[in-house]
Design a protein around this motif. Structure first.
Motif, PDB file in Angstrom:
ATOM      1  N   ARG A  62       0.854  -1.189   0.000  1.00  0.00           N
ATOM      2  CA  ARG A  62       0.000   0.000   0.000  1.00  0.00           C
ATOM      3  C   ARG A  62       0.891   1.241   0.000  1.00  0.00           C
ATOM      4  N   ASP A  63       0.619   2.165  -0.895  1.00  0.00           N
ATOM      5  CA  ASP A  63       1.439   3.373  -1.030  1.00  0.00           C
ATOM      6  C   ASP A  63       0.989   4.416  -0.015  1.00  0.00           C
ATOM      7  N   ILE A  64       1.762   4.565   1.063  1.00  0.00           N
ATOM      8  CA  ILE A  64       1.348   5.484   2.122  1.00  0.00           C
ATOM      9  C   ILE A  64       1.677   6.936   1.786  1.00  0.00           C
ATOM     10  N   ILE A  65       2.555   7.150   0.802  1.00  0.00           N
ATOM     11  CA  ILE A  65       2.831   8.527   0.375  1.00  0.00           C
ATOM     12  C   ILE A  65       1.787   8.981  -0.641  1.00  0.00           C
ATOM     13  N   GLY A  66       1.362   8.065  -1.505  1.00  0.00           N
ATOM     14  CA  GLY A  66       0.309   8.404  -2.463  1.00  0.00           C
ATOM     15  C   GLY A  66      -0.945   8.905  -1.768  1.00  0.00           C
ATOM     16  N   GLU A  67      -1.222   8.340  -0.594  1.00  0.00           N
ATOM     17  CA  GLU A  67      -2.395   8.772   0.164  1.00  0.00           C
ATOM     18  C   GLU A  67      -2.288  10.221   0.636  1.00  0.00           C
ATOM     19  N   ARG A  68      -1.058  10.699   0.773  1.00  0.00           N
ATOM     20  CA  ARG A  68      -0.864  12.044   1.295  1.00  0.00           C
ATOM     21  C   ARG A  68      -1.204  13.129   0.261  1.00  0.00           C
ATOM     22  N   TYR A  69      -1.384  12.755  -1.002  1.00  0.00           N
ATOM     23  CA  TYR A  69      -1.750  13.745  -2.021  1.00  0.00           C
ATOM     24  C   TYR A  69      -3.228  14.120  -1.942  1.00  0.00           C
ATOM     25  N   HIS A  70      -4.000  13.382  -1.136  1.00  0.00           N
ATOM     26  CA  HIS A  70      -5.448  13.587  -1.103  1.00  0.00           C
ATOM     27  C   HIS A  70      -5.923  14.235   0.186  1.00  0.00           C
ATOM     28  N   SER A  71      -4.978  14.700   1.024  1.00  0.00           N
ATOM     29  CA  SER A  71      -5.377  15.385   2.251  1.00  0.00           C
ATOM     30  C   SER A  71      -4.258  16.322   2.673  1.00  0.00           C
ATOM     31  N   SER A  72      -4.555  17.173   3.626  1.00  0.00           N
ATOM     32  CA  SER A  72      -3.578  18.144   4.119  1.00  0.00           C
ATOM     33  C   SER A  72      -2.518  17.445   4.970  1.00  0.00           C
ATOM     34  N   ASP A  73      -1.257  17.705   4.656  1.00  0.00           N
ATOM     35  CA  ASP A  73      -0.171  17.103   5.440  1.00  0.00           C
ATOM     36  C   ASP A  73      -0.184  17.598   6.880  1.00  0.00           C
ATOM     37  N   ILE A  74      -0.440  18.878   7.061  1.00  0.00           N
ATOM     38  CA  ILE A  74      -0.402  19.433   8.416  1.00  0.00           C
ATOM     39  C   ILE A  74      -1.547  18.887   9.261  1.00  0.00           C
ATOM     40  N   PHE A  75      -2.734  18.681   8.640  1.00  0.00           N
ATOM     41  CA  PHE A  75      -3.842  18.087   9.381  1.00  0.00           C
ATOM     42  C   PHE A  75      -3.545  16.628   9.719  1.00  0.00           C
ATOM     43  N   TRP A  76      -2.865  15.945   8.793  1.00  0.00           N
ATOM     44  CA  TRP A  76      -2.577  14.518   9.015  1.00  0.00           C
ATOM     45  C   TRP A  76      -1.613  14.331  10.193  1.00  0.00           C
ATOM     46  N   VAL A  77      -0.515  15.103  10.235  1.00  0.00           N
ATOM     47  CA  VAL A  77       0.461  14.904  11.320  1.00  0.00           C
ATOM     48  C   VAL A  77      -0.067  15.408  12.657  1.00  0.00           C
ATOM     49  N   SER A  78      -1.039  16.332  12.630  1.00  0.00           N
ATOM     50  CA  SER A  78      -1.551  16.884  13.892  1.00  0.00           C
ATOM     51  C   SER A  78      -2.850  16.205  14.335  1.00  0.00           C
ATOM     52  N   GLN A 137      10.698  10.723  23.788  1.00  0.00           N
ATOM     53  CA  GLN A 137       9.720  10.683  22.702  1.00  0.00           C
ATOM     54  C   GLN A 137       8.762  11.846  22.906  1.00  0.00           C
ATOM     55  N   GLN A 138       9.095  12.941  22.235  1.00  0.00           N
ATOM     56  CA  GLN A 138       8.314  14.166  22.354  1.00  0.00           C
ATOM     57  C   GLN A 138       7.376  14.258  21.151  1.00  0.00           C
ATOM     58  N   LEU A 139       6.083  14.125  21.398  1.00  0.00           N
ATOM     59  CA  LEU A 139       5.121  14.059  20.294  1.00  0.00           C
ATOM     60  C   LEU A 139       5.152  15.295  19.388  1.00  0.00           C
ATOM     61  N   PRO A 140       5.316  16.514  19.919  1.00  0.00           N
ATOM     62  CA  PRO A 140       5.403  17.667  19.006  1.00  0.00           C
ATOM     63  C   PRO A 140       6.576  17.550  18.022  1.00  0.00           C
ATOM     64  N   VAL A 141       7.735  17.076  18.511  1.00  0.00           N
ATOM     65  CA  VAL A 141       8.888  16.898  17.625  1.00  0.00           C
ATOM     66  C   VAL A 141       8.596  15.805  16.600  1.00  0.00           C
ATOM     67  N   ILE A 142       7.967  14.724  17.060  1.00  0.00           N
ATOM     68  CA  ILE A 142       7.627  13.618  16.162  1.00  0.00           C
ATOM     69  C   ILE A 142       6.667  14.095  15.077  1.00  0.00           C
ATOM     70  N   ARG A 143       5.701  14.904  15.446  1.00  0.00           N
ATOM     71  CA  ARG A 143       4.768  15.440  14.440  1.00  0.00           C
ATOM     72  C   ARG A 143       5.506  16.322  13.435  1.00  0.00           C
ATOM     73  N   TRP A 144       6.427  17.149  13.936  1.00  0.00           N
ATOM     74  CA  TRP A 144       7.183  18.021  13.028  1.00  0.00           C
ATOM     75  C   TRP A 144       8.017  17.190  12.064  1.00  0.00           C
ATOM     76  N   PHE A 145       8.682  16.149  12.595  1.00  0.00           N
ATOM     77  CA  PHE A 145       9.469  15.265  11.739  1.00  0.00           C
ATOM     78  C   PHE A 145       8.573  14.590  10.705  1.00  0.00           C
ATOM     79  N   GLY A 146       7.383  14.165  11.130  1.00  0.00           N
ATOM     80  CA  GLY A 146       6.452  13.525  10.205  1.00  0.00           C
ATOM     81  C   GLY A 146       6.067  14.450   9.068  1.00  0.00           C
ATOM     82  N   TYR A 147       5.859  15.718   9.396  1.00  0.00           N
ATOM     83  CA  TYR A 147       5.513  16.706   8.361  1.00  0.00           C
ATOM     84  C   TYR A 147       6.681  16.909   7.399  1.00  0.00           C
ATOM     85  N   PHE A 148       7.896  17.059   7.962  1.00  0.00           N
ATOM     86  CA  PHE A 148       9.089  17.275   7.134  1.00  0.00           C
ATOM     87  C   PHE A 148       9.350  16.076   6.224  1.00  0.00           C
TER      88      PHE A 148
END
Length: 701
Positions: free
Chosen positions: A12-28, A91-102
């Motif tokens: 399953r292409d997990i990056i392809g799914e990111r083209y159909h929604s907001s990246d910032i909403f997804w990581v947050s 394991q700081q969730l805000p940092v993890i979310r930022w890394f996920g967005y980047f």
């Protein structure tokens, strides 16, 4: 070979799914990971540190070290505290979310897909509540480091705590972000530092016992520059499993993971490293310079989680039953340093090799791996037969289609669905910096190295080769990186074929005689490939079945074999082994001259690379990839293991001295299997026309 049939449809292409929604909403989004080990105890970083400081093992080692060093215990506790500060993860969730967005932004830009076997994810999720989990991914790129965390974040699985080398700690800003994302940092070597050993052991075992998050470590120890699996390192696995052997946890489940790249981010740097140019030190400025890779395409990543391996069931399968653990637990002292028993060490070794093999057989082969194999074989043949000339892309497509069926017969999964020609052309576009498609539709290697690239001879780990040699070798070593990704499917059939290729036409050989010769070459190559000795009979029998299936051997009477009619595949399998065997023969020649007196490995490797360069130009060697230091070092290890060299230790320095009689025996046997090419002029003009494209591109160092 993998026991379960796999299909590209499972990915399953997990990056392809990111083209159909907001990246910032997804990581947050609200993130609720599925439950991990049901007996887990959640702890803060401070509580982790306190548990380790107060453990019986640390108290005992501090008392011993205070007496040995004549140092107050308070100072040693400060040393322990400092080590834990250096090592400890968060394991700081805000940092993890930022890394996920980047990471989402980067991967969407340079990759056409990140495909994950979602069925294998669910298989792992099912066992997580019952036992501590250790993820064991392959290691081919720095991209591996956070990729599994990203996947776990995507699938709502508890993020792993990751064992990382100290290289990143000094990178301003980056080291802290990695730590806040779950990395804990360990030194590459501990020497005889008993305090560090105790802190490291207690830290790892604390993570296993409390099971608050999956743990992740690279069993190969470092990134594989060659594209092949490296011999597993046993220290970390042994320490982690002490909790199981001593009865602190009823089981530990290990999940091998394969990460397959269409194109490796560090491909150029790896080629230079293998040829002796040291890697640049990791730095934040270096990372920003590397961001120019965002202008290039790297194809797809396939990630597959192999079936989980229960340590309890595996140990039982190799004779280490629950009764052993019960007896071990009764006599276990938490104060003593980690000292596995002999049968535990054997079980850990068997398990480590099993994990690496499971990684291998969950590979997804890229189309370019097959293109590289076809092109490499053509270049080896054209080096001794000028009539062959260039290879047409239509011929490459035809050969890839045929070889795809060969490796699929051997259990491989190839990332080609539908039109093979389309897949080949797409792979050539991704790798256009290495392979050039000419206007006449022929393929040529691009000259990667340029004389303008400044290399400091004093920093070289090998011989100071000429620019003319580097112009050939860098490109060929890069190409070999992708060929190597296929070899674990082929190495056992190839070794048998090399032995039989030495026979006269229709000459028979008994299975027992063939096995004896197979064992010799297998032992010789055991540091270049994952060839665990206890598997040799099973691998031999499996190799014979595969060769019979491919019409390479025939059984003309019970127990007597001859070469079959599939000459084309015979030649390819032999050509795959020749760069390795040629390098080994060069090392045999060099140590016979240089190691009469104790000699360092660095001197042997430099001399071997120098001799290999000379052999390229006199025509006695036709494989520029044989210049790789990786192969020379493997040859040294093999010669020591087989008794041709003796390793000496003097004041911490390691040197080698030749055991001449045994070395002659090894060298004479090896020479029987070397296909000696016809002597031809290997001048630079000839190399350039055969190997290099007219279009030249500079290396991106």
């Amino acid at each position: 070979m993998s026991n379960t049939a796999r299909s590209l449809k499972e990915f399953r292409d997990i990056i392809g799914e990111r083209y159909h929604s907001s990246d910032i909403f997804w990581v947050s989004r609200e993130w609720r990971p599925s439950p991990s080990y049901r007996h887990a105890k959640k702890r803060t970083p401070y509580e982790v540190k306190l548990d380790i400081m107060m453990s019986p093992r640390i108290q005992h080692v501090v008392e011993e070290a205070a007496e040995d060093r004549k140092t107050p215990q308070e100072l040693l506790y400060k040393e322990v505290d400092s080590i834990l500060d250096e090592m400890g993860h968060k394991q700081q969730l805000p940092v993890i979310r930022w890394f996920g967005y980047f990471l989402t932004k980067v991967m969407k830009r340079i990759y056409s897909g990140v495909l994950v076997n979602s069925e294998s994810i669910e298989r792992m999720r099912d066992v997580m509540p019952d036992t501590p989990i250790i993820l064991v991914p392959s290691h081919r790129s720095y991209a591996d480091f956070l990729l599994l965390s990203y996947i776990c974040f995507h699938f709502n699985i508890s993020l792993p705590v990751i064992a990382a080398g100290m290289d990143f700690v000094s990178m301003w800003g980056i080291g802290r972000m990695l730590r806040d994302s779950g990395a804990f940092f360990i030194r590459r070597s501990f020497g005889n530092d008993k305090v560090y050993w105790a802190v490291f052991s207690e830290y790892v075992q604390s993570l296993v016992r409390f099971g608050e998050a999956p743990m992740e470590f690279f069993i190969e120890g470092t990134r594989s520059r060659s594209g092949k699996s490296l011999t597993p390192k046993l220290g970390f696995l042994s320490v982690a499993l002490e909790c199981f052997f001593s009865g602190h946890v009823p089981d530990v489940v290990l999940v091998p993971v394969n990460i397959s790249y269409d194109r490796t981010l560090e491909e150029v740097l790896y080629a230079y490293e293998l040829l002796g140019v040291p890697k640049p030190k990791e730095s934040t400025s270096g990372l920003f310079k590397a961001l120019r890779m965002l202008d290039e395409q790297y194809g797809r990543i396939h990630v597959d989680f192999a079936p989980p391996v229960s340590a309890r069931l595996f140990c039982a399968s190799v004779g280490l039953l629950d009764e052993h653990r019960s007896a071990r637990a009764a006599t276990y002292s938490p104060c003593l340093p980690h000292t596995p028993l002999a049968n535990e060490s054997r079980a850990v070794t068997d398990l480590a090799y099993h994990l690496v093999r499971q990684q291998q057989f969950n590979t997804v082969l890229s189309p370019f791996s097959l293109v590289a194999l076809v092109l490499s074989n053509h270049l080896a043949l054209s080096a001794t037969d000028a009539k062959l000339g260039s290879i047409q892309v239509s011929e490459v497509v035809r050969e890839v289609k045929w070889f795809k069926s060969v490796v699929e017969t051997l259990g491989a999964l190839v990332a080609i669905e539908g039109d093979v020609e389309k897949a080949v052309l797409e792979s050539l576009k991704i790798h256009q910096s290495l392979v050039h498609l000419t206007p006449s539709n022929t393929l040529q290697l691009v000259k990667i190295h340029s004389p303008s690239v400044k290399i400091n001879p004093s920093n070289l780990k090998g011989h100071n080769m000429s620019n003319k040699t580097l112009e050939i070798a860098v490109s060929m070593v890069m190409l070999q990186h992708y060929v190597n990704q296929v070899l674990h499917y082929l190495v056992n059939p190839a070794i048998i074929t090399v032995v039989m290729q030495n026979l006269q036409d229709r000459e028979t050989i008994t299975k027992d005689d063939l096995f004896a010769k197979y064992k010799f070459l297998r032992s010789l190559l055991s540091y270049d490939f994952i060839l665990h000795k206890p598997w040799e009979v099973k691998d031999y029998e499996e190799g014979l079945k595969q060769l019979d299936l491919l019409n390479i051997i025939e059984e003309v009477s019970p127990g007597n074999l001859v070469l079959g009619n599939h000459k084309k595949l015979q030649i390819i399998l032999c050509n795959l082994m020749m760069p390795f065997l040629s390098s080994y023969e060069v090392v045999c020649q060099v140590v016979k001259q240089e190691a009469i007196e104790p000699c360092s490995s660095s001197k042997i490797v430099r001399c071997a690379q120098k001799r290999a360069e000379q052999c390229l130009y006199d025509g006695s060697l036709v494989h520029p990839q044989s210049l790789s230091l990786d192969i020379f070092n493997s040859a040294l290890s093999s010669l020591v293991a087989m008794g041709g060299l003796k390793k000496l230790r003097d004041n911490g320095n390691v040197k080698y001295i030749v055991c001449e009689e045994k070395l002659d025996e090894i060298s004479n046997e090896l020479r029987k299997y070397l296909l000696q090419p016809e002597k031809k002029d290997y001048s630079y003009g000839r190399i350039s026309s055969d190997y290099m494209a007219e279009q030249q591109k500079r290396a991106k160092l």
